[in-house]
Scaffold this motif. Sequence first.
Motif, PDB file in Angstrom:
ATOM      1  N   GLN A  79      -1.820   1.808 -31.160  1.00 54.66           N
ATOM      2  CA  GLN A  79      -2.931   1.018 -30.711  1.00 54.66           C
ATOM      3  C   GLN A  79      -2.998  -0.233 -31.876  1.00 54.66           C
ATOM      4  O   GLN A  79      -3.327  -1.330 -31.727  1.00 54.66           O
ATOM      5  CB  GLN A  79      -4.178   2.016 -30.854  1.00 54.66           C
ATOM      6  CG  GLN A  79      -4.367   2.670 -29.750  1.00 54.66           C
ATOM      7  CD  GLN A  79      -5.664   3.864 -29.808  1.00 54.66           C
ATOM      8  OE1 GLN A  79      -6.152   3.937 -30.944  1.00 54.66           O
ATOM      9  NE2 GLN A  79      -5.840   4.523 -28.874  1.00 54.66           N
ATOM     10  N   GLN A  80      -2.743   0.319 -33.113  1.00 54.99           N
ATOM     11  CA  GLN A  80      -2.870  -0.810 -34.253  1.00 54.99           C
ATOM     12  C   GLN A  80      -1.943  -1.884 -33.965  1.00 54.99           C
ATOM     13  O   GLN A  80      -2.602  -2.975 -34.248  1.00 54.99           O
ATOM     14  CB  GLN A  80      -2.733  -0.093 -35.587  1.00 54.99           C
ATOM     15  CG  GLN A  80      -3.872   0.857 -35.987  1.00 54.99           C
ATOM     16  CD  GLN A  80      -3.672   1.434 -37.555  1.00 54.99           C
ATOM     17  OE1 GLN A  80      -2.566   1.442 -37.986  1.00 54.99           O
ATOM     18  NE2 GLN A  80      -4.640   2.127 -37.904  1.00 54.99           N
ATOM     19  N   VAL A  81      -0.598  -1.555 -33.539  1.00 54.36           N
ATOM     20  CA  VAL A  81       0.245  -2.531 -33.436  1.00 54.36           C
ATOM     21  C   VAL A  81      -0.180  -3.601 -32.642  1.00 54.36           C
ATOM     22  O   VAL A  81      -0.117  -4.969 -32.555  1.00 54.36           O
ATOM     23  CB  VAL A  81       1.548  -1.878 -33.098  1.00 54.36           C
ATOM     24  CG1 VAL A  81       2.412  -3.301 -32.538  1.00 54.36           C
ATOM     25  CG2 VAL A  81       1.878  -1.386 -34.391  1.00 54.36           C
ATOM     26  N   GLN A  82      -0.668  -3.141 -31.366  1.00 49.23           N
ATOM     27  CA  GLN A  82      -1.266  -3.762 -30.189  1.00 49.23           C
ATOM     28  C   GLN A  82      -2.572  -4.921 -30.720  1.00 49.23           C
ATOM     29  O   GLN A  82      -2.337  -6.076 -30.312  1.00 49.23           O
ATOM     30  CB  GLN A  82      -1.727  -3.015 -29.057  1.00 49.23           C
ATOM     31  CG  GLN A  82      -0.791  -2.493 -28.172  1.00 49.23           C
ATOM     32  CD  GLN A  82       0.225  -3.707 -27.495  1.00 49.23           C
ATOM     33  OE1 GLN A  82      -0.231  -4.525 -27.201  1.00 49.23           O
ATOM     34  NE2 GLN A  82       1.326  -3.367 -27.368  1.00 49.23           N
ATOM     35  N   ASN A  83      -3.337  -4.337 -31.389  1.00 43.62           N
ATOM     36  CA  ASN A  83      -4.517  -5.046 -31.933  1.00 43.62           C
ATOM     37  C   ASN A  83      -3.832  -6.137 -32.842  1.00 43.62           C
ATOM     38  O   ASN A  83      -4.486  -7.275 -32.679  1.00 43.62           O
ATOM     39  CB  ASN A  83      -5.569  -3.965 -32.675  1.00 43.62           C
ATOM     40  CG  ASN A  83      -6.406  -3.024 -31.668  1.00 43.62           C
ATOM     41  OD1 ASN A  83      -6.124  -3.274 -30.600  1.00 43.62           O
ATOM     42  ND2 ASN A  83      -6.702  -2.326 -32.301  1.00 43.62           N
ATOM     43  N   MET A  84      -3.052  -5.882 -33.587  1.00 45.65           N
ATOM     44  CA  MET A  84      -2.427  -6.784 -34.574  1.00 45.65           C
ATOM     45  C   MET A  84      -2.030  -8.119 -33.798  1.00 45.65           C
ATOM     46  O   MET A  84      -2.131  -8.983 -34.404  1.00 45.65           O
ATOM     47  CB  MET A  84      -1.632  -6.151 -35.730  1.00 45.65           C
ATOM     48  CG  MET A  84      -2.358  -5.463 -36.761  1.00 45.65           C
ATOM     49  SD  MET A  84      -1.126  -4.824 -38.118  1.00 45.65           S
ATOM     50  CE  MET A  84      -2.061  -3.841 -39.027  1.00 45.65           C
ATOM     51  N   ILE A  85      -0.818  -7.648 -32.990  1.00 45.37           N
ATOM     52  CA  ILE A  85      -0.277  -8.561 -32.212  1.00 45.37           C
ATOM     53  C   ILE A  85      -1.229  -9.639 -31.730  1.00 45.37           C
ATOM     54  O   ILE A  85      -1.162 -10.853 -31.452  1.00 45.37           O
ATOM     55  CB  ILE A  85       0.628  -8.151 -31.502  1.00 45.37           C
ATOM     56  CG1 ILE A  85       1.779  -7.355 -31.952  1.00 45.37           C
ATOM     57  CG2 ILE A  85       1.278  -9.216 -30.209  1.00 45.37           C
ATOM     58  CD1 ILE A  85       2.699  -6.495 -31.091  1.00 45.37           C
ATOM     59  N   GLN A  86      -2.315  -9.200 -30.839  1.00 44.99           N
ATOM     60  CA  GLN A  86      -3.411  -9.807 -30.314  1.00 44.99           C
ATOM     61  C   GLN A  86      -4.142 -10.812 -31.172  1.00 44.99           C
ATOM     62  O   GLN A  86      -4.394 -11.980 -31.203  1.00 44.99           O
ATOM     63  CB  GLN A  86      -4.231  -9.203 -29.740  1.00 44.99           C
ATOM     64  CG  GLN A  86      -3.835  -8.719 -28.359  1.00 44.99           C
ATOM     65  CD  GLN A  86      -4.452  -7.463 -27.391  1.00 44.99           C
ATOM     66  OE1 GLN A  86      -5.399  -7.064 -28.183  1.00 44.99           O
ATOM     67  NE2 GLN A  86      -3.651  -6.828 -26.623  1.00 44.99           N
ATOM     68  N   ALA A  87      -4.287 -10.245 -32.569  1.00 55.34           N
ATOM     69  CA  ALA A  87      -5.303 -10.839 -33.424  1.00 55.34           C
ATOM     70  C   ALA A  87      -4.407 -11.823 -34.351  1.00 55.34           C
ATOM     71  O   ALA A  87      -5.098 -13.224 -34.582  1.00 55.34           O
ATOM     72  CB  ALA A  87      -5.779  -9.898 -34.439  1.00 55.34           C
ATOM     73  N   ASN A  88      -3.270 -11.622 -34.694  1.00 53.40           N
ATOM     74  CA  ASN A  88      -2.544 -12.581 -35.437  1.00 53.40           C
ATOM     75  C   ASN A  88      -1.256 -13.228 -34.858  1.00 53.40           C
ATOM     76  O   ASN A  88      -0.560 -12.401 -34.307  1.00 53.40           O
ATOM     77  CB  ASN A  88      -2.006 -11.977 -36.746  1.00 53.40           C
ATOM     78  CG  ASN A  88      -3.031 -11.231 -37.675  1.00 53.40           C
ATOM     79  OD1 ASN A  88      -4.253 -11.857 -37.677  1.00 53.40           O
ATOM     80  ND2 ASN A  88      -3.141 -10.103 -38.254  1.00 53.40           N
ATOM     81  N   PRO A  89      -0.988 -14.478 -34.987  1.00 50.27           N
ATOM     82  CA  PRO A  89       0.225 -15.042 -34.523  1.00 50.27           C
ATOM     83  C   PRO A  89       1.377 -14.534 -35.570  1.00 50.27           C
ATOM     84  O   PRO A  89       0.981 -14.160 -36.807  1.00 50.27           O
ATOM     85  CB  PRO A  89      -0.019 -16.540 -34.423  1.00 50.27           C
ATOM     86  CG  PRO A  89      -1.166 -16.596 -35.609  1.00 50.27           C
ATOM     87  CD  PRO A  89      -1.782 -15.380 -35.568  1.00 50.27           C
ATOM     88  N   VAL A  90       2.809 -14.382 -35.118  1.00 48.75           N
ATOM     89  CA  VAL A  90       3.623 -14.294 -35.970  1.00 48.75           C
ATOM     90  C   VAL A  90       3.889 -15.047 -37.063  1.00 48.75           C
ATOM     91  O   VAL A  90       3.774 -16.227 -37.310  1.00 48.75           O
ATOM     92  CB  VAL A  90       5.121 -14.088 -35.443  1.00 48.75           C
ATOM     93  CG1 VAL A  90       6.229 -13.679 -36.313  1.00 48.75           C
ATOM     94  CG2 VAL A  90       4.695 -13.116 -34.049  1.00 48.75           C
ATOM     95  N   VAL A  91       3.820 -14.548 -38.347  1.00 46.91           N
ATOM     96  CA  VAL A  91       4.046 -15.246 -39.749  1.00 46.91           C
ATOM     97  C   VAL A  91       5.519 -15.568 -39.824  1.00 46.91           C
ATOM     98  O   VAL A  91       6.494 -14.750 -39.621  1.00 46.91           O
ATOM     99  CB  VAL A  91       3.704 -14.297 -40.853  1.00 46.91           C
ATOM    100  CG1 VAL A  91       3.669 -15.231 -42.268  1.00 46.91           C
ATOM    101  CG2 VAL A  91       2.435 -13.529 -40.734  1.00 46.91           C
TER     102      VAL A  91
END
Lengths: 277, 175
Positions: A79-91
């Motif tokens: 769940q956390q990974v999904q949220n992060m991918i949506q929230a942040n573009p790849v650095v």
Amino acid sequence: MKNLWLFLSRYNAIFWFIIFFVVAIVLVVRNNSYQRASFLNSSNVMVGSFYKQVNSWKSYLALADANEKLTQENVLLRQQVQNMIQANPVVDSVHLVDSIEQGRYAFIIANVANNSIHQKSNYLTLDKGSADGIERGMGVITSNGVVGIVLNTSAHFSSVQSLLHPDTKISVTLDTSKVFGSLVWGGNIDPRFAMVRDIPNHIKVKKGEKVYTSGYSLFPAGIQVGHIVETGITSGESFLDLKIKLTTNFSNLNHVYIVKDLLVKEKQELEATQDNG
Amino acid sequence: MGKVIIFNVIRFLVLILLQIALFKNIGYYNLVSFYPYILIIFLLPIGMPNLLLFTLSFLTGLTIDAFYDSLGLHAAACVALALFRIFFHKITLEVDMQESFNTPSLAEMGTKWFLSYVFFGTLVHHFTLFIIETFSFTNFLYTLASIILSSIFTVLTILLMSLLVYRKKSRISNI
């Protein structure tokens, strides 16, 4: 009682031997640090292996519980990974050095796609290439050491000549004396160690001294490369050979940074004019 | 009797001095080291009481330990050597010889007896010494090699020393 005395006096040599020998061994174990350490160690080995065995039996009983916990954790992480991918573009680029040098170096993050450490000449493959701005001859580092030099690039991959390669030579300095030498893998077969060559003979070198990149070559100055484990291996010349333990752990490389020297063209042009004149 | 004690004291002093000043500095890396000081224990009078023999061996070992910074190590090896000495004498010597107060030297006892005496005694001493020194059975072959090589060199040194002070006296057994 009389028989006991007879027995004792008949074999008195053995009894005296046992007494004196035990006294001597007690002296050895109590007063010599090496024997004391290994005496305690050998008893620890027995205790330790016993506990290990008990633990391995016990862990079977708890398997169901452990499985349950792991699945729950997996769900949470997913769940956390999904949220992060949506929230942040790849650095894809970070700065690792001093703000003074920030204008000079840029870093590109890449993952290691392929790695070898057991060959005579070792290479890595990274999952970014010329499309991400990687060019031939750039340096590759990790968060705690040096990895190698970019050899070839395609659009989405690049191959890196690892430090564990007979042709790789990197300029390094010693921590205290600031003299510079070159870091090579040398005659080592062990991926944990490398050699520093070309340090003049009169320099006093301590064991455990840290070794940094010098900033003369592709790498920014002050990246720790390793520490000295063996000094005074003379090659018969007027230079010292130092054996160093590398900080980079080549056996589990994952994320690496490619160093992009923005002023490299300027430097090369200047040095080229020196050659002509 | 008094003469025997004086000889033994002088031998003790000279051999200890040689060991700590000379033989301590000779060696081939860690592999070969010389311990010819054990000649002190080899040459103690035959008929001496066991307790006295063990005490003297122990003290000799402790003296060497003091200079080698290895408290108890040489003491243990010397005590083992003393036990070997008692058994060897009991097996090889006749009863009246066992009671006598002779020095079991090369001149006194003959070459064959002295050679086997020194050789096996040195093996016992060095075996105990190196095993306690490494204190583990890992790398046992290396330890074994250094035991055997060191024994050979110690025996050779002891024989050289014995030949240097060789005085032909009344020979008990003829080779």
